[in-house]
Design an enzyme around this catalytic site. Structure first.
Site, mmCIF file in Angstrom:
data_model
loop_
_atom_site.group_PDB
_atom_site.id
_atom_site.type_symbol
_atom_site.label_atom_id
_atom_site.label_comp_id
_atom_site.label_asym_id
_atom_site.label_seq_id
_atom_site.Cartn_x
_atom_site.Cartn_y
_atom_site.Cartn_z
ATOM 1 N N CYS A 42 -4.731 -1.608 -1.402
ATOM 2 C CA CYS A 42 -4.849 -0.268 -1.646
ATOM 3 C C CYS A 42 -5.860 -0.068 -2.682
ATOM 4 O O CYS A 42 -5.783 -0.592 -3.908
ATOM 5 C CB CYS A 42 -3.757 0.354 -2.026
ATOM 6 S SG CYS A 42 -3.671 2.234 -2.488
ATOM 7 N N GLU B 253 -1.354 8.262 8.248
ATOM 8 C CA GLU B 253 0.223 8.116 8.140
ATOM 9 C C GLU B 253 0.824 8.390 9.416
ATOM 10 O O GLU B 253 1.737 8.098 9.618
ATOM 11 C CB GLU B 253 0.528 8.707 7.043
ATOM 12 C CG GLU B 253 0.624 7.915 5.436
ATOM 13 C CD GLU B 253 1.121 6.422 5.462
ATOM 14 O OE1 GLU B 253 2.083 6.166 5.644
ATOM 15 O OE2 GLU B 253 0.113 5.716 5.578
ATOM 16 N N HIS C 4 -6.726 2.778 4.633
ATOM 17 C CA HIS C 4 -6.470 3.551 5.846
ATOM 18 C C HIS C 4 -7.435 3.797 6.926
ATOM 19 O O HIS C 4 -7.224 3.715 8.062
ATOM 20 C CB HIS C 4 -5.764 4.924 5.576
ATOM 21 C CG HIS C 4 -4.292 5.041 4.934
ATOM 22 N ND1 HIS C 4 -3.850 4.202 3.963
ATOM 23 C CD2 HIS C 4 -3.130 5.576 5.609
ATOM 24 C CE1 HIS C 4 -2.703 4.817 3.526
ATOM 25 N NE2 HIS C 4 -2.202 5.381 4.682
ATOM 26 N N CYS D 237 -11.164 3.171 1.637
ATOM 27 C CA CYS D 237 -9.443 3.220 1.426
ATOM 28 C C CYS D 237 -9.051 2.571 2.483
ATOM 29 O O CYS D 237 -9.626 2.615 3.907
ATOM 30 C CB CYS D 237 -9.291 4.838 1.798
ATOM 31 S SG CYS D 237 -7.590 5.200 2.127
ATOM 32 N N ASP E 80 0.830 -1.284 0.059
ATOM 33 C CA ASP E 80 0.088 -0.108 -0.229
ATOM 34 C C ASP E 80 0.859 1.302 -0.150
ATOM 35 O O ASP E 80 2.078 1.168 0.357
ATOM 36 C CB ASP E 80 -0.911 0.092 1.371
ATOM 37 C CG ASP E 80 -1.806 1.175 1.604
ATOM 38 O OD1 ASP E 80 -2.295 1.679 0.119
ATOM 39 O OD2 ASP E 80 -1.869 1.932 2.245
ATOM 40 N N SER E 81 0.156 2.395 0.016
ATOM 41 C CA SER E 81 1.050 3.631 -0.090
ATOM 42 C C SER E 81 1.791 3.862 1.410
ATOM 43 O O SER E 81 2.602 4.649 1.464
ATOM 44 C CB SER E 81 -0.039 4.778 -0.294
ATOM 45 O OG SER E 81 -0.823 4.850 0.712
HETATM 46 N N1 DGL Z 1 -4.920 3.320 1.472
HETATM 47 C C1 DGL Z 1 -4.954 3.641 0.094
HETATM 48 C C2 DGL Z 1 -6.328 3.234 -0.378
HETATM 49 O O1 DGL Z 1 -6.722 2.201 -0.224
HETATM 50 C C3 DGL Z 1 -4.389 4.798 -0.352
HETATM 51 C C4 DGL Z 1 -4.489 5.994 0.527
HETATM 52 C C5 DGL Z 1 -3.365 7.213 0.025
HETATM 53 O O2 DGL Z 1 -2.332 7.099 -0.164
HETATM 54 O O3 DGL Z 1 -3.995 8.164 -0.342
HETATM 55 O O4 DGL Z 1 -6.606 4.119 -1.402
#
Ligand code: DGL
Length: 257
Positions: free
Chosen positions: A76, A155, A188, A186, A13-14
Protein backbone atom coordinates in the site's frame (compact mmCIF):
# COMPACT_ATOMS: atom_id res chain seq x y z
CA UNK A 1 -1.03 -17.11 19.94
CA UNK A 2 -0.56 -20.10 17.60
CA UNK A 3 2.09 -19.58 14.93
CA UNK A 4 -0.29 -20.22 12.06
CA UNK A 5 1.87 -18.37 9.59
CA UNK A 6 5.31 -19.41 10.74
CA UNK A 7 7.82 -18.61 7.99
CA UNK A 8 5.22 -16.90 5.76
CA UNK A 9 5.67 -13.51 4.14
CA UNK A 10 2.90 -11.26 5.48
CA UNK A 11 1.45 -8.83 2.95
CA UNK A 12 -1.19 -6.19 3.66
CA UNK A 13 -3.19 -3.31 2.25
CA UNK A 14 -6.38 -1.44 3.08
CA UNK A 15 -8.29 -3.97 0.97
CA UNK A 16 -8.04 -5.61 -2.44
CA UNK A 17 -5.38 -3.27 -3.89
CA UNK A 18 -2.33 -5.01 -2.47
CA UNK A 19 -3.36 -8.15 -4.32
CA UNK A 20 -1.87 -6.51 -7.44
CA UNK A 21 1.47 -6.61 -5.60
CA UNK A 22 0.86 -10.07 -4.13
CA UNK A 23 0.44 -11.49 -7.63
CA UNK A 24 3.87 -10.21 -8.60
CA UNK A 25 5.42 -11.45 -5.33
CA UNK A 26 4.02 -14.95 -5.90
CA UNK A 27 5.19 -14.91 -9.54
CA UNK A 28 8.72 -13.80 -8.63
CA UNK A 29 9.05 -15.99 -5.52
CA UNK A 30 6.81 -18.98 -6.28
CA UNK A 31 8.21 -21.22 -3.54
CA UNK A 32 7.45 -18.75 -0.71
CA UNK A 33 4.29 -18.96 1.42
CA UNK A 34 2.27 -15.76 1.60
CA UNK A 35 -0.49 -14.59 3.92
CA UNK A 36 -2.43 -11.58 2.68
CA UNK A 37 -4.38 -9.36 5.06
CA UNK A 38 -6.90 -6.95 3.54
CA UNK A 39 -8.18 -4.29 5.93
CA UNK A 40 -11.40 -3.89 3.96
CA UNK A 41 -13.38 -2.98 7.09
CA UNK A 42 -11.28 0.20 7.29
CA UNK A 43 -10.77 0.96 3.57
CA UNK A 44 -10.01 3.41 2.12
CA UNK A 45 -6.83 4.50 3.91
CA UNK A 46 -6.06 7.31 1.47
CA UNK A 47 -8.65 9.67 2.88
CA UNK A 48 -7.98 8.96 6.59
CA UNK A 49 -5.65 10.85 8.93
CA UNK A 50 -2.00 9.89 9.23
CA UNK A 51 -2.55 8.79 12.83
CA UNK A 52 -5.37 6.48 11.83
CA UNK A 53 -3.35 4.87 9.02
CA UNK A 54 -0.30 4.53 11.30
CA UNK A 55 -2.35 2.81 14.01
CA UNK A 56 -4.14 0.45 11.63
CA UNK A 57 -0.90 -0.50 9.88
CA UNK A 58 0.80 -1.25 13.20
CA UNK A 59 -2.10 -3.41 14.39
CA UNK A 60 -1.87 -5.52 11.23
CA UNK A 61 1.92 -5.86 11.42
CA UNK A 62 1.66 -6.90 15.10
CA UNK A 63 -0.88 -9.55 14.22
CA UNK A 64 1.12 -10.95 11.29
CA UNK A 65 4.33 -11.06 13.34
CA UNK A 66 2.54 -12.64 16.32
CA UNK A 67 1.38 -15.37 13.97
CA UNK A 68 4.94 -16.07 12.79
CA UNK A 69 5.49 -13.98 9.63
CA UNK A 70 9.21 -13.78 8.71
CA UNK A 71 8.90 -10.61 6.61
CA UNK A 72 6.30 -7.94 5.91
CA UNK A 73 5.34 -6.33 2.62
CA UNK A 74 3.32 -3.13 2.97
CA UNK A 75 1.46 -3.48 -0.33
CA UNK A 76 0.00 0.00 0.00
CA UNK A 77 1.57 3.28 -1.06
CA UNK A 78 -0.44 5.20 1.54
CA UNK A 79 0.58 2.99 4.49
CA UNK A 80 4.19 2.91 3.25
CA UNK A 81 4.32 6.72 3.16
CA UNK A 82 2.81 7.03 6.63
CA UNK A 83 4.20 4.08 8.55
CA UNK A 84 7.15 2.26 6.91
CA UNK A 85 9.91 4.28 8.59
CA UNK A 86 8.56 3.92 12.13
CA UNK A 87 7.69 0.23 11.64
CA UNK A 88 11.24 -0.46 10.38
CA UNK A 89 12.68 1.35 13.39
CA UNK A 90 10.54 -0.59 15.86
CA UNK A 91 10.79 -4.04 14.22
CA UNK A 92 14.39 -3.99 13.04
CA UNK A 93 14.63 -7.80 13.34
CA UNK A 94 12.17 -8.31 10.45
CA UNK A 95 12.51 -7.15 6.83
CA UNK A 96 9.73 -4.64 6.12
CA UNK A 97 9.36 -3.80 2.44
CA UNK A 98 7.15 -1.00 1.16
CA UNK A 99 5.90 0.19 -2.21
CA UNK A 100 6.37 3.59 -3.78
CA UNK A 101 5.03 5.26 -6.92
CA UNK A 102 7.14 4.00 -9.86
CA UNK A 103 8.28 7.46 -10.91
CA UNK A 104 11.90 6.42 -11.53
CA UNK A 105 11.11 3.80 -14.22
CA UNK A 106 8.65 6.22 -15.83
CA UNK A 107 11.32 8.94 -16.11
CA UNK A 108 13.75 6.40 -17.59
CA UNK A 109 11.40 5.48 -20.41
CA UNK A 110 12.66 7.08 -23.66
CA UNK A 111 10.39 9.79 -25.05
CA UNK A 112 8.46 10.32 -21.82
CA UNK A 113 8.24 13.99 -20.80
CA UNK A 114 4.84 14.57 -19.15
CA UNK A 115 4.03 12.06 -16.43
CA UNK A 116 0.70 11.83 -14.64
CA UNK A 117 0.93 10.38 -11.11
CA UNK A 118 -2.36 8.97 -9.84
CA UNK A 119 -2.41 8.23 -6.11
CA UNK A 120 -4.39 8.82 -2.93
CA UNK A 121 -4.50 12.32 -1.46
CA UNK A 122 -2.31 11.28 1.52
CA UNK A 123 0.39 9.67 -0.61
CA UNK A 124 0.78 12.78 -2.75
CA UNK A 125 0.81 15.10 0.25
CA UNK A 126 3.49 13.40 2.33
CA UNK A 127 7.24 14.05 2.27
CA UNK A 128 8.10 10.60 0.96
CA UNK A 129 6.46 11.28 -2.39
CA UNK A 130 7.55 14.94 -2.47
CA UNK A 131 11.19 13.82 -2.08
CA UNK A 132 10.74 11.13 -4.74
CA UNK A 133 9.31 13.69 -7.17
CA UNK A 134 12.20 16.07 -6.44
CA UNK A 135 14.74 13.30 -6.96
CA UNK A 136 13.40 11.81 -10.20
CA UNK A 137 11.06 14.47 -11.56
CA UNK A 138 13.50 17.18 -12.57
CA UNK A 139 13.78 17.29 -16.34
CA UNK A 140 10.21 16.00 -16.61
CA UNK A 141 6.83 17.53 -16.08
CA UNK A 142 5.27 15.59 -13.23
CA UNK A 143 1.55 16.16 -12.71
CA UNK A 144 -0.01 14.99 -9.44
CA UNK A 145 -3.54 13.62 -9.71
CA UNK A 146 -5.07 12.87 -6.29
CA UNK A 147 -7.85 10.35 -6.81
CA UNK A 148 -10.23 10.45 -3.82
CA UNK A 149 -12.94 7.82 -4.06
CA UNK A 150 -11.23 5.66 -6.68
CA UNK A 151 -9.79 2.97 -4.36
CA UNK A 152 -13.13 2.77 -2.53
CA UNK A 153 -14.90 2.23 -5.84
CA UNK A 154 -12.47 -0.56 -6.84
CA UNK A 155 -13.04 -2.19 -3.43
CA UNK A 156 -16.62 -2.94 -4.48
CA UNK A 157 -15.50 -5.21 -7.35
CA UNK A 158 -17.52 -4.85 -10.60
CA UNK A 159 -14.80 -3.00 -12.46
CA UNK A 160 -16.79 -2.67 -15.68
CA UNK A 161 -19.55 -0.52 -14.27
CA UNK A 162 -20.14 2.90 -15.91
CA UNK A 163 -19.56 4.79 -12.66
CA UNK A 164 -15.86 3.75 -12.70
CA UNK A 165 -15.53 5.48 -16.07
CA UNK A 166 -17.48 8.51 -14.81
CA UNK A 167 -15.19 8.83 -11.82
CA UNK A 168 -12.09 8.46 -13.99
CA UNK A 169 -13.42 11.14 -16.36
CA UNK A 170 -13.88 13.49 -13.40
CA UNK A 171 -10.47 12.75 -11.89
CA UNK A 172 -8.17 12.48 -14.92
CA UNK A 173 -10.28 13.01 -18.05
CA UNK A 174 -8.76 16.46 -18.58
CA UNK A 175 -5.36 14.81 -19.27
CA UNK A 176 -6.67 12.70 -22.17
CA UNK A 177 -4.05 12.68 -24.91
CA UNK A 178 -1.92 15.17 -22.97
CA UNK A 179 0.51 12.93 -21.03
CA UNK A 180 3.19 10.44 -22.14
CA UNK A 181 2.96 8.03 -19.21
CA UNK A 182 0.90 7.34 -16.09
CA UNK A 183 2.29 6.19 -12.74
CA UNK A 184 -0.21 4.10 -10.79
CA UNK A 185 0.73 5.28 -7.30
CA UNK A 186 -1.95 3.27 -5.52
CA UNK A 187 -1.95 -0.51 -5.54
CA UNK A 188 -5.68 -0.62 -6.32
CA UNK A 189 -5.27 1.05 -9.71
CA UNK A 190 -3.54 -1.75 -11.71
CA UNK A 191 -6.90 -3.56 -11.56
CA UNK A 192 -8.39 -0.82 -13.75
CA UNK A 193 -5.34 -0.33 -16.00
CA UNK A 194 -7.37 -0.82 -19.16
CA UNK A 195 -10.09 1.59 -18.03
CA UNK A 196 -7.44 4.22 -17.17
CA UNK A 197 -5.91 3.87 -20.65
CA UNK A 198 -9.33 4.20 -22.22
CA UNK A 199 -9.78 7.55 -20.46
CA UNK A 200 -6.24 9.01 -20.50
CA UNK A 201 -4.91 7.50 -23.73
CA UNK A 202 -2.84 4.55 -24.90
CA UNK A 203 0.29 5.39 -22.90
CA UNK A 204 2.60 3.20 -20.79
CA UNK A 205 1.53 2.65 -17.18
CA UNK A 206 4.01 2.09 -14.36
CA UNK A 207 3.40 0.50 -10.98
CA UNK A 208 5.67 -0.50 -8.12
CA UNK A 209 4.90 -4.23 -7.91
CA UNK A 210 7.95 -5.62 -9.71
CA UNK A 211 10.39 -3.37 -7.83
CA UNK A 212 8.79 -4.48 -4.57
CA UNK A 213 9.13 -8.16 -5.49
CA UNK A 214 12.84 -7.73 -6.29
CA UNK A 215 13.36 -5.85 -3.02
CA UNK A 216 11.66 -8.66 -1.07
CA UNK A 217 13.84 -11.23 -2.85
CA UNK A 218 17.00 -9.27 -1.92
CA UNK A 219 16.00 -8.71 1.70
CA UNK A 220 15.07 -12.37 2.27
CA UNK A 221 18.41 -13.48 0.77
CA UNK A 222 20.42 -10.93 2.80
CA UNK A 223 18.97 -12.24 6.05
CA UNK A 224 19.09 -15.93 5.14
CA UNK A 225 15.28 -16.09 5.15
CA UNK A 226 14.65 -17.41 1.64
CA UNK A 227 12.58 -20.60 1.80
CA UNK A 228 14.52 -23.86 1.47
CA UNK A 229 11.52 -25.49 -0.19
CA UNK A 230 11.51 -25.89 -3.95
CA UNK A 231 7.81 -26.78 -4.24
CA UNK A 232 5.06 -24.27 -4.95
CA UNK A 233 4.20 -22.13 -1.92
CA UNK A 234 0.72 -21.33 -0.66
CA UNK A 235 -1.21 -18.07 -0.66
CA UNK A 236 -3.75 -17.51 2.11
CA UNK A 237 -6.17 -14.64 2.55
CA UNK A 238 -7.45 -12.89 5.68
CA UNK A 239 -9.76 -9.90 5.91
CA UNK A 240 -10.92 -7.53 8.64
CA UNK A 241 -14.32 -7.59 6.94
CA UNK A 242 -16.18 -10.68 8.14
CA UNK A 243 -17.71 -13.25 5.83
CA UNK A 244 -16.67 -15.66 3.11
CA UNK A 245 -17.65 -13.25 0.32
CA UNK A 246 -14.75 -10.94 1.00
CA UNK A 247 -12.21 -13.79 0.81
CA UNK A 248 -13.86 -14.94 -2.43
CA UNK A 249 -13.51 -11.40 -3.79
CA UNK A 250 -9.79 -11.41 -2.86
CA UNK A 251 -9.30 -14.73 -4.61
CA UNK A 252 -11.05 -13.49 -7.73
CA UNK A 253 -8.75 -10.42 -7.82
CA UNK A 254 -5.73 -12.71 -7.30
CA UNK A 255 -6.78 -14.97 -10.15
CA UNK A 256 -7.94 -12.25 -12.56
CA UNK A 257 -5.77 -11.62 -15.59
N1 DGL B 1 -3.98 0.63 -2.09
C1 DGL B 1 -3.58 1.69 -1.25
C2 DGL B 1 -2.46 2.52 -1.81
O1 DGL B 1 -1.64 1.97 -2.50
C3 DGL B 1 -4.62 2.41 -0.43
C4 DGL B 1 -5.84 2.89 -1.10
C5 DGL B 1 -6.81 3.36 -0.06
O2 DGL B 1 -7.18 2.57 0.81
O3 DGL B 1 -7.15 4.55 -0.10
O4 DGL B 1 -2.32 3.68 -1.55
Amino acid sequence: MALRYNGYVGVFDSGVGGISVLRQLAATLPAENFVYFGDSANAPYGEKTRDQVARMSRDIVDRLLDEGAKAIVIACNTATSVAAASLRADYAHVPIIGVEPALKPATEQPGVKRILVMATPITLRLDKYQLLAEKWGSGHEVIDAPCPGLAARIEKGDLESPDIYELLEDLVGSYAGAVDAVVLGCTHYPFIARQIREVVGDVPLFDGAYGTALQLQRKLAERGLTTKSSGRGTVEFLSSKPGKDEIELYRSFFESS
